[in-house]
Design a protein around this motif. Structure first.
Motif, short mmCIF file in Angstrom:
data_model
loop_
_atom_site.label_atom_id
_atom_site.label_comp_id
_atom_site.label_asym_id
_atom_site.label_seq_id
_atom_site.Cartn_x
_atom_site.Cartn_y
_atom_site.Cartn_z
N UNK A 1 -7.04 4.55 6.44
CA UNK A 1 -7.25 3.78 7.66
C UNK A 1 -6.52 4.44 8.81
N UNK A 2 -6.95 4.29 10.03
CA UNK A 2 -8.14 3.58 10.44
C UNK A 2 -9.40 4.41 10.17
N UNK A 3 -10.48 3.72 9.98
CA UNK A 3 -11.77 4.36 9.75
C UNK A 3 -12.57 4.24 11.04
N UNK B 1 0.81 -1.20 0.00
CA UNK B 1 0.00 0.00 0.00
C UNK B 1 0.85 1.25 0.00
N UNK B 2 1.30 1.67 -1.15
CA UNK B 2 2.18 2.84 -1.21
C UNK B 2 1.44 4.18 -1.15
N UNK B 3 0.11 4.18 -1.11
CA UNK B 3 -0.63 5.43 -1.21
C UNK B 3 -0.84 6.14 0.12
N UNK B 4 -0.85 5.40 1.22
CA UNK B 4 -1.04 6.01 2.53
C UNK B 4 -0.49 5.07 3.59
N UNK B 5 0.12 5.65 4.62
CA UNK B 5 0.67 4.87 5.72
C UNK B 5 0.52 5.63 7.01
N UNK B 6 0.13 4.94 8.09
CA UNK B 6 0.09 5.55 9.41
C UNK B 6 0.09 4.45 10.45
N UNK B 7 0.26 4.85 11.71
CA UNK B 7 0.10 3.90 12.80
C UNK B 7 -0.79 4.50 13.86
N UNK C 1 -5.46 0.94 23.31
CA UNK C 1 -5.48 0.33 24.64
C UNK C 1 -4.43 0.97 25.56
N UNK C 2 -4.59 2.27 25.80
CA UNK C 2 -3.67 3.02 26.66
C UNK C 2 -2.23 2.90 26.18
N UNK C 3 -2.04 2.94 24.88
CA UNK C 3 -0.72 2.90 24.23
C UNK C 3 0.04 1.60 24.49
N UNK C 4 -0.69 0.48 24.59
CA UNK C 4 -0.04 -0.83 24.74
C UNK C 4 -0.08 -1.64 23.45
N UNK C 5 -0.89 -1.21 22.50
CA UNK C 5 -1.01 -1.89 21.21
C UNK C 5 -0.75 -0.86 20.12
N UNK C 6 0.05 -1.25 19.14
CA UNK C 6 0.32 -0.37 18.00
C UNK C 6 -0.06 -1.11 16.73
N UNK C 7 -0.90 -0.49 15.91
CA UNK C 7 -1.30 -1.04 14.62
C UNK C 7 -0.80 -0.11 13.52
N UNK C 8 -0.23 -0.70 12.49
CA UNK C 8 0.31 0.06 11.37
C UNK C 8 -0.46 -0.32 10.12
#
Length: 69
Positions: free
Chosen positions: A64-66, A32-38, A42-49
């Motif tokens: 994303x995220x939506x 997915x070269x068009x958009x990237x974020x993280x 959960x109180x900064x214990x989980x990171x999703x990219x």
């Protein structure tokens, strides 16, 4: 195709963990070269990219995220 990766910890995520998830993003830039974020959850214990590949909907509203009520 879009890509997603994540890490869960028993403690609050620090700068070093953010570097790890950004490194993972480099390995899946082709997903997915068009958009990237993280996102910290959960109180900064989980990171999703997220990696986004825009095919049909090219607007930024589909990044994303939506969130929804």
């Amino acid at each position: 195709m879009c890509g997603i990766s994540g890490i869960a910890f028993n403690k609050k995520i620090e700068e070093e963990e953010v570097k790890i998830i950004n490194k993972a993003a480099k390995y899946q830039i082709h997903r997915g070269p068009d958009f990237q974020c993280y996102e910290l959850l959960d109180e900064s214990k989980i990171i999703l990219q997220h990696q986004r590949l825009s095919i049909l909907d090219l607007s930024n509203n589909s990044n994303q995220p939506i969130y929804s009520k």
